[in-house]
Design a protein around this motif. Sequence first.
Motif, short mmCIF file in Angstrom:
data_model
loop_
_atom_site.label_atom_id
_atom_site.label_comp_id
_atom_site.label_asym_id
_atom_site.label_seq_id
_atom_site.Cartn_x
_atom_site.Cartn_y
_atom_site.Cartn_z
N GLY A 233 0.80 -1.22 0.00
CA GLY A 233 0.00 0.00 0.00
C GLY A 233 0.83 1.26 0.00
O GLY A 233 0.31 2.35 -0.26
N LEU A 234 2.12 1.15 0.31
CA LEU A 234 3.01 2.32 0.29
C LEU A 234 3.78 2.32 -1.02
O LEU A 234 4.38 1.32 -1.41
CB LEU A 234 3.96 2.30 1.48
CG LEU A 234 3.32 2.41 2.86
CD1 LEU A 234 4.39 2.41 3.95
CD2 LEU A 234 2.45 3.64 2.97
N SER A 235 3.78 3.44 -1.68
CA SER A 235 4.44 3.53 -2.98
C SER A 235 5.95 3.59 -2.83
O SER A 235 6.48 3.97 -1.77
CB SER A 235 3.95 4.77 -3.73
OG SER A 235 4.38 5.95 -3.05
N ASP A 236 6.64 3.23 -3.88
CA ASP A 236 8.10 3.35 -3.89
C ASP A 236 8.53 4.80 -3.71
O ASP A 236 9.55 5.09 -3.07
CB ASP A 236 8.67 2.81 -5.20
CG ASP A 236 8.59 1.29 -5.29
OD1 ASP A 236 8.12 0.66 -4.32
OD2 ASP A 236 8.99 0.74 -6.34
N GLU A 237 7.72 5.71 -4.23
CA GLU A 237 8.04 7.13 -4.09
C GLU A 237 8.00 7.56 -2.63
O GLU A 237 8.88 8.30 -2.16
CB GLU A 237 7.05 7.96 -4.91
CG GLU A 237 7.34 9.46 -4.86
CD GLU A 237 6.33 10.28 -5.64
OE1 GLU A 237 6.57 11.48 -5.86
OE2 GLU A 237 5.28 9.71 -6.03
N TYR A 238 6.99 7.08 -1.90
CA TYR A 238 6.86 7.42 -0.48
C TYR A 238 8.04 6.86 0.31
O TYR A 238 8.63 7.55 1.15
CB TYR A 238 5.54 6.86 0.06
CG TYR A 238 5.25 7.24 1.50
CD1 TYR A 238 4.72 8.48 1.82
CD2 TYR A 238 5.50 6.34 2.54
CE1 TYR A 238 4.45 8.82 3.13
CE2 TYR A 238 5.23 6.68 3.86
CZ TYR A 238 4.70 7.92 4.15
OH TYR A 238 4.44 8.26 5.44
N LEU A 239 8.39 5.62 0.06
CA LEU A 239 9.54 5.01 0.73
C LEU A 239 10.82 5.74 0.37
O LEU A 239 11.71 5.92 1.21
CB LEU A 239 9.64 3.53 0.35
CG LEU A 239 8.47 2.64 0.79
CD1 LEU A 239 8.65 1.22 0.24
CD2 LEU A 239 8.34 2.61 2.30
N GLY A 240 10.91 6.18 -0.87
CA GLY A 240 12.09 6.93 -1.30
C GLY A 240 12.20 8.26 -0.58
O GLY A 240 13.31 8.71 -0.24
N HIS A 241 11.06 8.91 -0.31
CA HIS A 241 11.09 10.17 0.44
C HIS A 241 11.60 9.93 1.86
O HIS A 241 12.28 10.80 2.43
CB HIS A 241 9.69 10.78 0.48
CG HIS A 241 9.26 11.39 -0.80
ND1 HIS A 241 10.13 12.05 -1.64
CD2 HIS A 241 8.03 11.45 -1.40
CE1 HIS A 241 9.48 12.50 -2.70
NE2 HIS A 241 8.20 12.15 -2.58
N MET A 242 11.27 8.79 2.44
CA MET A 242 11.78 8.46 3.77
C MET A 242 13.29 8.33 3.74
O MET A 242 13.99 8.84 4.64
CB MET A 242 11.14 7.17 4.27
CG MET A 242 9.68 7.27 4.62
SD MET A 242 9.11 5.77 5.44
CE MET A 242 7.37 6.15 5.60
N TYR A 243 13.79 7.66 2.74
CA TYR A 243 15.25 7.51 2.60
C TYR A 243 15.90 8.89 2.48
O TYR A 243 16.90 9.17 3.15
CB TYR A 243 15.57 6.65 1.38
CG TYR A 243 17.05 6.43 1.17
CD1 TYR A 243 17.66 5.27 1.64
CD2 TYR A 243 17.84 7.38 0.52
CE1 TYR A 243 19.02 5.05 1.46
CE2 TYR A 243 19.19 7.18 0.35
CZ TYR A 243 19.79 6.02 0.81
OH TYR A 243 21.14 5.82 0.64
N ASP A 244 15.32 9.74 1.65
CA ASP A 244 15.89 11.08 1.44
C ASP A 244 15.89 11.88 2.74
O ASP A 244 16.81 12.65 3.02
CB ASP A 244 15.09 11.83 0.38
CG ASP A 244 15.24 11.23 -1.01
OD1 ASP A 244 16.24 10.51 -1.24
OD2 ASP A 244 14.35 11.46 -1.85
N ASN A 245 14.85 11.70 3.54
CA ASN A 245 14.75 12.41 4.81
C ASN A 245 15.92 12.05 5.73
O ASN A 245 16.54 12.93 6.35
CB ASN A 245 13.42 12.10 5.48
CG ASN A 245 13.23 12.84 6.79
OD1 ASN A 245 13.80 12.47 7.81
ND2 ASN A 245 12.41 13.88 6.77
N ILE A 246 16.21 10.76 5.82
CA ILE A 246 17.31 10.33 6.67
C ILE A 246 18.65 10.78 6.10
O ILE A 246 19.53 11.26 6.84
CB ILE A 246 17.31 8.78 6.83
CG1 ILE A 246 15.97 8.30 7.36
CG2 ILE A 246 18.45 8.35 7.75
CD1 ILE A 246 15.56 8.88 8.67
N TYR A 247 18.77 10.70 4.81
CA TYR A 247 20.02 11.10 4.16
C TYR A 247 20.31 12.59 4.35
O TYR A 247 21.45 12.98 4.58
CB TYR A 247 19.92 10.79 2.65
CG TYR A 247 21.20 11.05 1.89
CD1 TYR A 247 22.23 10.11 1.84
CD2 TYR A 247 21.38 12.26 1.20
CE1 TYR A 247 23.41 10.36 1.14
CE2 TYR A 247 22.55 12.53 0.52
CZ TYR A 247 23.55 11.57 0.48
OH TYR A 247 24.72 11.84 -0.21
#
Length: 276
Positions: free
Chosen positions: A253-267
């Motif tokens: 239910g979570l898009s790859d884009e949403y998960l990618g935004h999480m990665y960017d946030n930590i980075y």
Amino acid sequence: MGQASCKQCGTRSREKTGFRLNNFPDLASLPPELAVQVLSHLNATDLCLAGCVNELWCNLANVDLLWKGLCESRWCTVSAYYSDYLFHNSYKKLYMVLDNGTLTFASNPQDGIKYLVNMGVLEDAPTSIAEFIHGTEALDWCSLGLFLQDRTDVLRHLVSLHDYTNLFLPDALRQFFSLVPAPSERGRFLEVLLDMFSARYKECNAQSSITKDTIYLICYSLILLSVDLTSPHVKNKMSKREFIRNLRRATPGLSDEYLGHMYDNIYLSGHVASTA
């Protein structure tokens, strides 16, 4: 501040101050309201020192309104504010008790809370203790972590005071660990923290389709990612593609884009659970 005291002291000569005070008005020459306003800019230690100048300054420095402001600015929520404690005691005395309790908490958190309870300024109830903790930044950070680890009843009420409405999950988790000390290593207490956070985040964002269990899983993954990206000991950093691939199946239910935004946030924003 340490323990502030207000003992009478001898007047220092102006020559010893190293500068001229001829143009500085004596508080005695000002209207009382204005003199109190001037003193309201002092911290507790300086206010006690001001009271040592002479009898007039001592009377002004003991104005309860000044100590009320000092108490409420350092400890926003204290049971004594809402009980009959202040009918029998001044705000200055309350400040001294709270200050002593804060110092004791730094060396032994259980004794610090017990002292405040015994002195009648803090109600011996998880909700009251949680509100007290939530309303101050004066408590020693490491001691606070030890206390909450022992008092999960207080921790539960403390987490219920947090508001994560409409916050991006990594930002909410980072805010959580700015209010609750993160353990230095993985273990049972970290699991308890993440479980309470996940429940509270879901409660604040009930309209979201993401489940509490999914929030928990993502939070754990974000902590591992934080360690991976920020630790100098990890040479081969996890890529965004790897992070998305690892979570894709576990977070339907979570898009790859949403998960990618999480990665960017930590980075870009750094560790979500810094123990510093």
